[in-house]
Design an enzyme around this catalytic site. Sequence first.
Site, PDB file in Angstrom:
ATOM      1  N   CYS A  64       0.303  -5.134   0.756  1.00  0.00           N
ATOM      2  CA  CYS A  64      -0.406  -4.768   1.982  1.00  0.00           C
ATOM      3  C   CYS A  64      -1.491  -3.736   1.700  1.00  0.00           C
ATOM      4  O   CYS A  64      -1.432  -2.993   0.721  1.00  0.00           O
ATOM      5  CB  CYS A  64       0.560  -4.185   3.016  1.00  0.00           C
ATOM      6  SG  CYS A  64       1.850  -5.309   3.522  1.00  0.00           S
ATOM      7  N   GLY A  95      -3.975  -8.080  -0.085  1.00  0.00           N
ATOM      8  CA  GLY A  95      -3.312  -9.048   0.772  1.00  0.00           C
ATOM      9  C   GLY A  95      -4.285 -10.079   1.295  1.00  0.00           C
ATOM     10  O   GLY A  95      -5.313  -9.713   1.862  1.00  0.00           O
ATOM     11  N   ASN A 107       2.803  -0.634   4.731  1.00  0.00           N
ATOM     12  CA  ASN A 107       2.688  -1.072   3.341  1.00  0.00           C
ATOM     13  C   ASN A 107       3.943  -0.614   2.617  1.00  0.00           C
ATOM     14  O   ASN A 107       4.221   0.579   2.541  1.00  0.00           O
ATOM     15  CB  ASN A 107       1.441  -0.469   2.684  1.00  0.00           C
ATOM     16  CG  ASN A 107       1.317  -0.838   1.215  1.00  0.00           C
ATOM     17  OD1 ASN A 107       1.854  -1.844   0.771  1.00  0.00           O
ATOM     18  ND2 ASN A 107       0.618  -0.021   0.448  1.00  0.00           N
ATOM     19  N   GLY A 108       4.703  -1.578   2.078  1.00  0.00           N
ATOM     20  CA  GLY A 108       5.925  -1.235   1.372  1.00  0.00           C
ATOM     21  C   GLY A 108       7.014  -2.249   1.648  1.00  0.00           C
ATOM     22  O   GLY A 108       6.755  -3.365   2.095  1.00  0.00           O
ATOM     23  N   TYR A 125      -2.432  -2.438 -12.487  1.00  0.00           N
ATOM     24  CA  TYR A 125      -3.029  -3.696 -12.020  1.00  0.00           C
ATOM     25  C   TYR A 125      -3.554  -3.680 -10.587  1.00  0.00           C
ATOM     26  O   TYR A 125      -4.648  -4.153 -10.320  1.00  0.00           O
ATOM     27  CB  TYR A 125      -2.001  -4.832 -12.159  1.00  0.00           C
ATOM     28  CG  TYR A 125      -2.441  -6.132 -11.529  1.00  0.00           C
ATOM     29  CD1 TYR A 125      -3.510  -6.853 -12.059  1.00  0.00           C
ATOM     30  CD2 TYR A 125      -1.809  -6.646 -10.409  1.00  0.00           C
ATOM     31  CE1 TYR A 125      -3.930  -8.045 -11.480  1.00  0.00           C
ATOM     32  CE2 TYR A 125      -2.207  -7.839  -9.827  1.00  0.00           C
ATOM     33  CZ  TYR A 125      -3.273  -8.534 -10.364  1.00  0.00           C
ATOM     34  OH  TYR A 125      -3.683  -9.700  -9.795  1.00  0.00           O
TER      35      TYR A 125
END
Length: 548
Positions: free
Chosen positions: A87, A113, A190-191, A333
């Site tokens: 996210c 995302g 986000n998570g 990354y």
Amino acid sequence: MGIVTAAAAAAAAAATCTSRLLHYHAAAGTDRHHRHQLRYSASPFPLSLRCGSCRREAAARALLPDRVTPFSYGVEEDADDHPREECGLVGVVGDPDAASLCYLGLQKLQHRGEEGAGIVAVGGDGKLKSVTGLGLVADVFGDPSRLASLPGPAAIGHVRYSTAGAAASLRNVQPFLAGYRFGQVAVAHNGNLVNYQALRNKLEARGSIFNTSSDTEVILHLIATSLSRPLLARVCDACERLAGAYSLLFLTADKLFAVRDPHGFRPLVMGRRRNGAVVFASETCALDLIDATYEREVEPGEVVVVDRRDMSVASACLVPHRPRRSCVFEHIYFSLPNSVVFSHAVHERRTAFGQALAEESPAPGADVVIPVPDSGFYAALGFARSSGLEFQQGLIRWHYSGRSFIQPTQAIRDLAVKLKLAPVRGVITGKSVVVVDDSLVRGTTSSKIVRLLRDAGAREVHMRIASPPVVGSCLYGIDTPSEGELISNRMDLDGVRREIGSDSLAFLSLGKLHSIYGEESGDYCDACFSRKYPVLPTLADPVAEPEE
């Protein structure tokens, strides 16, 4: 981490050896972070295992490899062989074009995302309005009227891949907007919550009705059922019951709340525009795009509250101090190289990984170093600088091919790979080539790249991976395959080399990775490399069968 070459493997073929990667199952740390109680807690609820018994802890550990991981990782053969960030968040308060700024910020965070996007904004009447859709940000808001329907001085936005929750369901696209007895509230997350199912079972047993399969909806139910006042206390009351990774943005008629979990797994930064507008985002690259100056991170365990009526900014401590465990894969990354994440420039971290890899696993006799585009670029640059080898762009990535589906024959599938990655023959033909990638997960992409380079005339292909072997699935908001699909979890180093077909293969060792961070190394989560999980999953209580 040593280098394995084809010649060395042949010489050792008669020897019996067992891969330490196959049998390395390090126990999680002995810290009982989940036993700490949280501020504002009327009835303390532990963050992880709900009791200290060895049997319950052992049962929770047994869930780690596959069964607790709610991710759905694409298994098509030509898919990009990297984990996926789940996210991206953007929030703006204090600007009349808040929704448009969120839209631009989400465009910059599109790499975090690609399955869905949405924006919730506060109108002049104080009402919250939502626009969400499946697809890329530009697709969701391609009709100008959609953004035009979101006027107002405050907005939050979200882009997603799926973790907990079905990918292709519009219901699961955030931000979620809900009404409760004190007004409207929207949330973007986000998570990933490792105690999601346990919380959902409890809430449903008390009468809560869920509309989505997303773990984020649990947070809204916890806020709605909290007996605390005001909303800040409700947010804290809800978050004290969460276990796992969460960076959150909440929006109400007059306030924006930014929250980060006490371990700081996922990034969240704060900035400010010249007109005084306050901006939050997952990465600083989004701030740069909309001319917001980076000020600081939202600290782990912190709640930042911005009141749009007077633009006052307040900060509260969500929980007592816990050990920081920021995700190291953000540097390896996920994040864009022009971002500052966890107070480090991402491109500098990746260059350092490449330099350390060259020191630890050089490629003597090689002619040229090339990156796997795009994320391997800075690691390859660092490797070339440290080793004194020529750096070239030997593979060109085609960004416009879209998603390619499995074709009926292997020959056609191999041609589809060439559409995404094209070799520069003048750089490769007749050369001993060092190929540097940021990570190796399933090995499917690496094997295709090796074949591609050999077909283009490479004399030798030496793979260098600028991170340790991935041997564990992530529980904290990253889409990784199950442990059975992780090639380094199934094979030893030479087995991986033979599988991908390279002349030699080496990874950055975990110890070398830690040395790059120095005293900060303990502040990063490396569970995907070490299987040392900072927060264990919570076992859900059995659900009683309904009476007939």
